[in-house]
Write an enzyme that holds these catalytic residues in place. Structure first.
Site: not given
Length: 191
Positions: A151, A167
């Site tokens: 992301h 992440c």
């Protein structure tokens, strides 16, 4: 020789002009030395991987995230490769390595902390809507592993650091590029 209308240089003017000349002459050398040290430092900070060492084919594309050097290599289905700096998980315990794939693409991601994040920090907000305060930035690609994403980030200080809870983060303008060029089904490997 002083020409008509010119003022003679006094001692202060002479010294200032001389110092300016020395600085002007030295500046390119200083800049070249500074650039050389930056290039040397950046070149040694990561190494490129060949996709063939990790995958049988390009398929719909490949995202290979090197969590040690904090770089994402992205190959499109036609073999074009680009490199992006990333943020990576804070610790080995939070780092999942291996094969996965992009299963969902979110153009305006919202965010909620995972149960383990709440356990580590009970003060976290329980939900953040899309927008400038969202930790997932302006795009997110969900992986087949629950809670894991590639992301963007609105906090650019995180890129190049161990700063996430699992992440892989990119600058917002770069996640848009990767997002647009990575269809669902893109192969992913974290090493």
């Amino acid at each position: 020789m002083i020409k008509n209308g010119e003022k003679p240089l006094n001692r202060r003017g002479f010294l200032a002009a001389g110092a300016s000349g020395v600085i002007a002459l030295a500046t390119p050398t200083l800049l070249r030395a500074e650039e050389a040290s930056v290039v040397r430092r950046n070149m040694s900070s990561f190494r490129l991987h060949a996709w063939q060492d990790h995958f049988d084919s390009l398929g719909k594309g490949i995202l290979l995230s090197d969590t040690n050097t904090r770089v994402l290599q992205h190959w499109t289905a036609d073999g074009e490769m680009r490199i992006y700096p990333t943020s990576v998980p804070l610790s080995d315990e939070l780092t999942r390595r291996g094969y996965t794939e992009v299963v969902f693409k979110d153009e305006a991601p919202d965010w909620a902390p995972t149960p383990s994040m709440i356990e580590r920090d009970p003060t976290l907000p329980r939900y953040v809507a899309p927008g400038p305060d969202n930790p997932l930035g302006i795009r997110a690609m969900h992986l087949s592993w629950q809670y894991y994403r590639i992301h963007g980030t609105n906090d650019t200080r995180k890129i190049g650091r161990k700063s996430s809870n699992g992440c892989i983060g990119l600058y917002n303008e770069q996640i848009v590029e990767v997002f647009d060029r990575s269809p669902v089904g893109t192969q992913v490997k974290l090493i």
